[in-house]
Scaffold this active site. Sequence first.
Site, PDB file in Angstrom:
ATOM      1  N   LYS A 106      41.459 -25.471 -57.418  1.00  0.00           N
ATOM      2  CA  LYS A 106      41.352 -26.884 -56.896  1.00  0.00           C
ATOM      3  C   LYS A 106      42.474 -27.749 -57.515  1.00  0.00           C
ATOM      4  CE  LYS A 106      38.109 -30.543 -57.364  1.00  0.00           C
ATOM      5  NZ  LYS A 106      36.581 -30.845 -57.868  1.00  0.00           N
ATOM      6  N   GLU A 162      45.620 -19.941 -66.868  1.00  0.00           N
ATOM      7  CA  GLU A 162      45.569 -18.936 -66.600  1.00  0.00           C
ATOM      8  C   GLU A 162      46.013 -18.387 -65.259  1.00  0.00           C
ATOM      9  OE1 GLU A 162      43.180 -20.988 -67.614  1.00  0.00           O
ATOM     10  OE2 GLU A 162      42.047 -20.148 -69.093  1.00  0.00           O
ATOM     11  N   GLY A 208      33.854 -27.374 -58.840  1.00  0.00           N
ATOM     12  CA  GLY A 208      34.473 -25.872 -58.779  1.00  0.00           C
ATOM     13  C   GLY A 208      33.335 -25.075 -58.471  1.00  0.00           C
ATOM     14  N   ARG A 209      32.305 -25.293 -59.421  1.00  0.00           N
ATOM     15  CA  ARG A 209      31.007 -24.198 -59.341  1.00  0.00           C
ATOM     16  C   ARG A 209      30.228 -24.304 -57.997  1.00  0.00           C
ATOM     17  NH1 ARG A 209      31.251 -27.882 -63.420  1.00  0.00           N
ATOM     18  NH2 ARG A 209      29.609 -29.376 -63.666  1.00  0.00           N
ATOM     19  N   GLU A 220      27.621 -24.629 -66.945  1.00  0.00           N
ATOM     20  CA  GLU A 220      28.509 -25.514 -66.898  1.00  0.00           C
ATOM     21  C   GLU A 220      28.180 -27.057 -66.404  1.00  0.00           C
ATOM     22  OE1 GLU A 220      32.573 -25.184 -64.504  1.00  0.00           O
ATOM     23  OE2 GLU A 220      33.079 -24.863 -66.683  1.00  0.00           O
ATOM     24  N   HIS A 271      16.875  -0.222 -68.833  1.00  0.00           N
ATOM     25  CA  HIS A 271      17.274   0.884 -69.896  1.00  0.00           C
ATOM     26  C   HIS A 271      18.342   0.187 -70.724  1.00  0.00           C
ATOM     27  CE1 HIS A 271      15.127   3.884 -67.338  1.00  0.00           C
ATOM     28  NE2 HIS A 271      15.394   3.087 -66.129  1.00  0.00           N
ATOM     29  N   LYS A 319      41.161 -25.984 -73.967  1.00  0.00           N
ATOM     30  CA  LYS A 319      42.506 -26.060 -73.355  1.00  0.00           C
ATOM     31  C   LYS A 319      43.537 -26.910 -73.976  1.00  0.00           C
ATOM     32  CE  LYS A 319      40.324 -25.800 -68.848  1.00  0.00           C
ATOM     33  NZ  LYS A 319      40.344 -26.571 -67.517  1.00  0.00           N
TER      34      LYS A 319
HETATM   35  O1  F6P Z   1      36.050 -24.217 -66.432  1.00  0.00           O
HETATM   36  C1  F6P Z   1      36.566 -25.260 -65.996  1.00  0.00           C
HETATM   37  C2  F6P Z   1      36.903 -25.358 -64.556  1.00  0.00           C
HETATM   38  O2  F6P Z   1      37.641 -26.500 -64.405  1.00  0.00           O
HETATM   39  C3  F6P Z   1      35.864 -24.990 -63.594  1.00  0.00           C
HETATM   40  O3  F6P Z   1      34.924 -26.152 -63.625  1.00  0.00           O
HETATM   41  C4  F6P Z   1      36.518 -24.572 -62.481  1.00  0.00           C
HETATM   42  O4  F6P Z   1      35.826 -23.664 -61.643  1.00  0.00           O
HETATM   43  C5  F6P Z   1      37.866 -23.719 -63.057  1.00  0.00           C
HETATM   44  O5  F6P Z   1      38.092 -24.154 -64.293  1.00  0.00           O
HETATM   45  C6  F6P Z   1      39.111 -23.417 -62.118  1.00  0.00           C
HETATM   46  O6  F6P Z   1      39.272 -24.775 -61.885  1.00  0.00           O
HETATM   47  P1  F6P Z   1      40.467 -24.728 -60.812  1.00  0.00           P
HETATM   48  O7  F6P Z   1      39.920 -24.216 -59.556  1.00  0.00           O
HETATM   49  O8  F6P Z   1      41.096 -26.108 -60.816  1.00  0.00           O
HETATM   50  O9  F6P Z   1      41.715 -23.756 -61.114  1.00  0.00           O
END
Ligand code: F6P
Length: 546
Positions: free
Chosen positions: A203, A209, A263-264, A349, A380, A508
């Site tokens: 987003k 990463e 995002g979630r 989150e 198990h 971060k």
């Molecule tokens: O973990 C923080 C966060 O902003 C989440 O809320 C989100 O789903 C994820 O990192 C990835 O964010 P993006 O879609 O902006 O890469």
Amino acid sequence: MIDTPAYKALKAHQLSMRERHLKDMFANDAERFDKFCVEACGITLDYSKNRASDTTMGLLMSLAQQSGLKARVEAMFAGDVVNTTEQRAVLHTALRQQHDTPLLVDNVDVIEQVRQTLAKMKQFCHQVHQAEQACFDGQAFSDIICLGIGGSFLGPKIVYEALKPYHLNKQQLHFVANVDGSHLNSVLSSLDPNRTMVIIASKSFSTQETMRNAQTVKSWLVDAIGEEGAKSHMVALSSNEAAVASFGIDPQLRFPMWDWVGGRYSLWSAIGLPIALAIGFEQFEQLLQGGYDMDQHFLTAPMEQNMPVIMALLGIWDINFWQVSSHCIIPYCHYLRGFPAHIQQLDMESNGKSVTFDGKAIDYYTGPAIWGSEGVNSQHAFFQQIHQSNAIYPVDFILPLSLKNTSETHHDMLVAHCFAQSRALMLGKTTEQAYQELKAQGLDDERCHALAPHKAMAGNKPNNVLLLEDLSPRTLGSLLALYEHKVVAQGFIWQINSFDQWGVELGKQLSGPIHRRITIAEDDGQFDCSTEALIARYLKRKKSSA
Ligand code: F6P
């Protein structure tokens, strides 16, 4: 919440419930299941094995009412700014709206935006499947790498896994989130860049990463098919138009997202493109339909029959009145093995917070630690602790009544184990019962007395059983929306903002200077002695393995 009369009444009520055992509640009320069961959207929620009575449920409903739950839910659906710290609306529900009634955010009809994006996704899926959207040399794509993390990864990935029987198998999808190069490299080494598309789901299009992984995949493509060739192999799912363009992605291959989708909560948006590519757009629309079905249930069902509200309140009952701190999700279904991880992010989150909407420190617990894995495997692995430790771990058992690609023999056994675990957690076994069982096995009296306490189980362990009619896209959509609404309802009752995630910012921020110290030995001040020593240890090992 804690100032409401209902909260105070529940505190007193809990004291009276402490001495009651679920097995007695069942023994004294043959109608208990009928009273504590609700059905909606192809899901049956059996919540009879919670330490709750009719009085409990009545008081919990009063807590919801006195917390203004209904008005807050309606405000969210209407596009009000309920994400107050980011000054945003929260409209993941608009992504799956099944009618065209306009919904304005900053005077823009978001439903029209959603419709246009869905149309673009539909056309893209068709074109990829028909090889009209093809590799640089005109051949059909064979593989799709899906890069993303958090909500840009978990939702799509677990839905992809859950709906395996619906895969068209036009392309193989490979989900990569971790910046640990060993995963990405194992994927890249198995694929042909000439036949591989990469979808960069982010987003913000700035998550470190994901962007690191994206650069590595882009280089992999460019090395094989050149800059121009790579352009037809790269797709972006993002709200950041400028960053996508500067990365070198064709604007036509960007699918938009919006600030009013967290995002979630975003698998229903363009983030769900991998799902649509895997199962076909028509089935993706069924997923949306299922989410919409649950939205309507959440909006219109009376609280006493409202599945998300009931699950939310029972969670609050466990957390705030029984001091429970975690919640266990056990899907008795291999296809749903990833479901707990998605709910982990969704719940933790959203509700892992410690200040209220207006910034006041909270002096009560909020979101629980979410954990779990697939059943029967968990029997198990960690069920010993759930059965015999003194801690309480409420469990959600999730079981499709009907499943593709299984057999009656296997499913019968899976179902029997699921129901048995739920019953065992409720029933327990007394020391006396254990003693009698050992006697019946012929053990001598001394041995029976010695062993019996080790075989006793307290029981009275709360758990829900959610029966799914099937594991179709529509029912799965309803299940996912059910948990979204449970989390949101809890947040509203706890008076917290379930839609921001400032807690992930510090890590971060701190990674930057550490990364610079590791990579370019930049010395912009001392870290704590632990971090200094850890960095030194890594650099020493790095040097020795160079
Ligand atoms: O973990 C923080 C966060 O902003 C989440 O809320 C989100 O789903 C994820 O990192 C990835 O964010 P993006 O879609 O902006 O890469």
